[in-house]
Design an enzyme around this catalytic site. Structure first.
Site, PDB file in Angstrom:
ATOM      1  NE  ARG A  45      -2.677   0.813   3.326  1.00 56.48           N
ATOM      2  CZ  ARG A  45      -3.659   1.219   4.584  1.00 56.48           C
ATOM      3  NH1 ARG A  45      -4.824   1.009   3.888  1.00 56.48           N
ATOM      4  NH2 ARG A  45      -3.225   0.839   5.656  1.00 56.48           N
ATOM      5  NE  ARG A  97      -2.144  -1.776  10.512  1.00 55.59           N
ATOM      6  CZ  ARG A  97      -2.010  -0.747   9.685  1.00 55.59           C
ATOM      7  NH1 ARG A  97      -0.538  -1.090   9.169  1.00 55.59           N
ATOM      8  NH2 ARG A  97      -3.023  -0.703   8.807  1.00 55.59           N
TER       9      ARG A  97
HETATM   10  P1  ADP Z   1      -5.942   0.243   9.381  1.00 54.40           P
HETATM   11  O1  ADP Z   1      -7.264   0.322   8.737  1.00 54.40           O
HETATM   12  O2  ADP Z   1      -5.760   0.035   7.706  1.00 54.40           O
HETATM   13  O3  ADP Z   1      -5.722   0.033  10.637  1.00 54.40           O
HETATM   14  P2  ADP Z   1      -6.183   3.298  10.248  1.00 54.40           P
HETATM   15  O4  ADP Z   1      -5.633   4.327   9.088  1.00 54.40           O
HETATM   16  O5  ADP Z   1      -7.572   3.922  10.115  1.00 54.40           O
HETATM   17  O6  ADP Z   1      -5.656   2.209   9.567  1.00 54.40           O
HETATM   18  O7  ADP Z   1      -5.435   3.304  11.725  1.00 54.40           O
HETATM   19  C1  ADP Z   1      -4.103   3.168  11.709  1.00 54.40           C
HETATM   20  C2  ADP Z   1      -3.439   3.238  13.196  1.00 54.40           C
HETATM   21  O8  ADP Z   1      -4.189   4.520  13.997  1.00 54.40           O
HETATM   22  C3  ADP Z   1      -4.637   2.143  14.537  1.00 54.40           C
HETATM   23  O9  ADP Z   1      -3.446   1.123  13.684  1.00 54.40           O
HETATM   24  C4  ADP Z   1      -4.629   2.578  15.446  1.00 54.40           C
HETATM   25  O10 ADP Z   1      -3.272   3.201  15.941  1.00 54.40           O
HETATM   26  C5  ADP Z   1      -5.033   4.209  15.136  1.00 54.40           C
HETATM   27  N1  ADP Z   1      -6.704   4.188  14.972  1.00 54.40           N
HETATM   28  C6  ADP Z   1      -8.116   4.549  13.868  1.00 54.40           C
HETATM   29  N2  ADP Z   1      -8.589   4.626  14.350  1.00 54.40           N
HETATM   30  C7  ADP Z   1      -8.384   4.249  15.805  1.00 54.40           C
HETATM   31  C8  ADP Z   1      -9.787   4.039  16.707  1.00 54.40           C
HETATM   32  N3  ADP Z   1     -10.938   3.920  16.367  1.00 54.40           N
HETATM   33  N4  ADP Z   1      -9.780   3.754  17.883  1.00 54.40           N
HETATM   34  C9  ADP Z   1      -7.549   3.541  18.587  1.00 54.40           C
HETATM   35  N5  ADP Z   1      -7.422   3.430  17.608  1.00 54.40           N
HETATM   36  C10 ADP Z   1      -7.494   3.961  15.931  1.00 54.40           C
END
Ligand code: ADP
Ligand code: ZN
Length: 207
Positions: free
Chosen positions: A122, A163
């Site tokens: 990605r 993750r």
């Molecule tokens: P992906 O869905 O590909 O993991 P995101 O951009 O949604 O990527 O999220 C990246 C990171 O941001 C997560 O691994 C986390 O650390 C943080 N994050 C995003 N949304 C949340 C949430 N709702 N609660 C806690 N951490 C979050």
């Protein structure tokens, strides 16, 4: 319409959220994008979030809940919104239900084996935040706006494993959570992006 997109990292939530929010004229709210912007700007939220994100962990519930609670009050959410990346824990889902009512939850499902290749390949545009897979790129520039593409720090293999573990330990239970509440629609995310978009629209009862 107020929607939630569920699904593991790399399922295509972000890609689909851009398309679906445009089609339905609702705001696209990506907590991941909001946190990355906060980090770039060096805000208190960004400073707090960075360590968690780089480790592949969840940012603390209180921080993310406060961020979303404020965000959905903005003008562009009047017609509804699509939450991409929130909620990610039962505590977040409970909090959400205390300040707004969700119409539908779409779970975009992709098997773990496919996710690793999607995430390591990605690339993200610095300018428009669009996401692309290296296999579909013909140059080093963003195919949408010509901006510079980069690899997210948390898209390195070690962090990806964390993750996925976090997803299975904390987020996957939201599938049952929303099923119990009669809100869940399942969509197979292991198809071409356009086909997934069609499947999401069909699941929502739109054409
Ligand atoms: P992906 O869905 O590909 O993991 P995101 O951009 O949604 O990527 O999220 C990246 C990171 O941001 C997560 O691994 C986390 O650390 C943080 N994050 C995003 N949304 C949340 C949430 N709702 N609660 C806690 N951490 C979050
Ligand atoms: Zn771009």
């Amino acid at each position: 319409m107020k929607l939630i997109f569920l699904g593991p990292p790399g399922a295509g939530k972000g890609t689909q959220a851009v398309e679906i929010s445009k089609k339905l004229s609702i705001a696209h709210i990506s907590t991941g994008d909001m946190l990355r912007r906060a980090i770039q700007l060096g805000t208190p939220t960004g400073l707090e979030a960075k360590g968690y994100i780089d480790a592949g962990k969840l940012v603390p519930d209180e921080t993310v809940i406060a961020m979303v609670k404020e965000r959905i009050l903005e003008d562009d959410c009047k017609n509804g919104f699509l939450l991409d990346g929130f909620p990610r824990s039962v505590a977040q889902a409970d909090a959400l239900s205390s300040f707004t009512q969700i119409d539908c939850v779409v779970d975009i499902d992709v098997a773990d084996e496919k996710l690793l290749a999607r995430l390591t390949g990605r690339r993200v545009c610095k300018e428009c935040q669009g996401t692309f897979h290296i296999s579909s790129l013909v140059s080093e520039a963003c195919p949408v706006c010509g901006g510079t593409l980069y690899q997210r720090d948390d898209d390195k293999p070690e962090t990806i494993k964390n993750r996925l573990n976090v997803y299975h330990a904390q987020t996957a239970q939201l599938i049952e959570y929303y099923q119990t509440r009669g809100l869940l629609k399942e969509v197979d995310g292991d198809k071409a992006p356009g086909d997934v978009t069609q499947a999401v629209l069909a699941a929502l009862g739109c054409k």
